[in-house]
Design an enzyme around this catalytic site. Structure first.
Site, mmCIF file in Angstrom:
data_model
loop_
_atom_site.group_PDB
_atom_site.id
_atom_site.type_symbol
_atom_site.label_atom_id
_atom_site.label_comp_id
_atom_site.label_asym_id
_atom_site.label_seq_id
_atom_site.Cartn_x
_atom_site.Cartn_y
_atom_site.Cartn_z
ATOM 1 N N GLY A 19 0.694 -1.107 -0.006
ATOM 2 C CA GLY A 19 -0.019 0.170 0.048
ATOM 3 C C GLY A 19 0.814 1.189 0.061
ATOM 4 N N THR A 111 -6.690 7.116 11.909
ATOM 5 C CA THR A 111 -7.225 8.408 10.865
ATOM 6 C C THR A 111 -7.605 9.503 11.630
ATOM 7 O OG1 THR A 111 -8.625 8.825 9.246
ATOM 8 C CG2 THR A 111 -9.094 6.944 10.403
ATOM 9 N N TYR A 135 -16.264 3.948 7.554
ATOM 10 C CA TYR A 135 -14.772 3.933 7.673
ATOM 11 C C TYR A 135 -14.258 4.317 8.873
ATOM 12 C CZ TYR A 135 -9.803 5.110 6.729
ATOM 13 O OH TYR A 135 -8.592 5.531 6.876
#
Ligand code: NAP
Length: 298
Positions: A19, A111, A135
């Site tokens: 990633g 995040t 998310y």
């Protein structure tokens, strides 16, 4: 599974290494002495599978695992709740439990989308979380499970971009060259973060775990504040691209997942721990653009 060939004692295993952040770690770790890196993605170490995690820990005996594996499709997650929670919550929880059991240190990435954006001051690690999207909820649950297992640092970051993979920078470069105008929201404020800058911080911790590995939640993004519009404007103008960048509101550009209007992170805690000067997002953006240009025109 790619491991460096030298026989050094200290071993660091990276999951989700294909990633964006994983690739930035691979790039920044080149030439780093005293550590062997084992880079895995889900076909070598599937973080949802207990046996796969256990086999990798047994085979490589890492001192530290850096978990870059995640489900990162923010809008798609609204329709794939189960998968998002599986990858972003239960799998990191499992990984953290196995790490704890086998005395392996863990760094897990989270995040800014765990916040609801109602604040107008940079969020600290102790501020209340209240994610607005699936998310964000899945990442917040992941933080909770990882912290409950213990022996982990959770590092929240925001708006990652780099020369690797698909990201906002690359999309804006493409649109900026192909289109006459680009419409970008100006009412979501945060901080872009060059994945390589975060990678350097992760590597500093990895290199000196005896000093810098201190379990807890931390924030790391680049310094400064902007809207997505400002970020796009800076990209397009610094590359002299033809498109005109037009500010629009979130209401003009409805997305499936709700994002926080304000998600600037306060970085004091990590900067005190590591003693680092965090680069401003504009400076890091210029570095990344130069890097992209040198790959196109070496
Ligand atoms: N990107 C952002 O703007 C942003 C912002 C804030 C925080 N973060 C967080 O930063 C971290 C890194 O993000 P990123 O942008 O580098 O994400 P990314 O590019 O989507 O990389 C995630 C990697 O995890 C792999 N993966 C998926 N399922 C897996 C599994 N079961 N086992 C092992 N690996 C698996 C993916 O493989 P496939 O691609 O083959 O599925 C991919 O290579 C994530 O925790 C993310 O939530 C990202």
């Amino acid at each position: 599974m790619g491991a460096s060939t030298s026989h050094k004692n200290r071993r660091i295993l990276v999951t989700g290494a294909n990633g964006q952040l994983g690739k930035a770690i691979q790039a920044e770790a080149i030439g780093m002495d005293g550590i062997s890196f084992i880079y895995t993605d889900y076909d070598q170490l599937d973080i949802t599978q207990k046996d796969s995690i256990a086999a990798a820990i047994n085979a490589f005996k890492p001192e530290l695992i850096v978990n870059c594996a995640a489900y990162t499709a923010v809008d798609k997650a609204e329709d794939e709740t189960e998968l998002a929670f599986h990858l972003n919550a239960y799998a990191p929880g499992l990984l953290a439990e196995l790490c704890k059991e086998r005395d392996v240190k863990l760094i897990h990435i989270s995040t800014d989308y765990v916040f609801d954006g109602a604040s107008n001051q940079p969020y600290t690690e102790t501020d209340r979380v209240n994610p607005l999207s699936v998310y964000g909820q899945s990442k917040q649950k992941g933080e909770e499970l990882v912290m409950a297992a213990g022996n982990a640092m959770v590092i929240r970051t925001s708006w990652l971009y780099s020369a690797f993979g698909n990201n906002f920078l690359k999309t804006m470069i493409r649109y900026g060259s192909e289109r006459s105008e680009i419409r970008v929201v100006f009412d979501q404020t945060g901080t872009p973060t060059l994945a390589n800058d975060l990678a350097k911080v992760l590597l500093q911790i990895a290199k000196f775990t005896h000093i810098y590995f201190v379990p807890g939640i931390y924030h790391y993004s680049n310094q400064g504040v902007c809207s997505w519009y400002d970020f796009a404007y800076e990209i397009v103008s610094s590359l002299n691209l033809k498109a005109r960048v037009i500010p629009i509101t979130t209401n003009d550009y409805p997305a499936k997942a709700k994002r926080p209007q304000y998600s600037v992170l306060n970085k004091q805690k990590i900067s005190n721990l590591l003693g680092v000067d965090i680069p401003h997002w504009r400076k890091s953006l210029m570095e990344c653009i130069e890097q992209l240009q040198s790959t196109i025109n070496p």
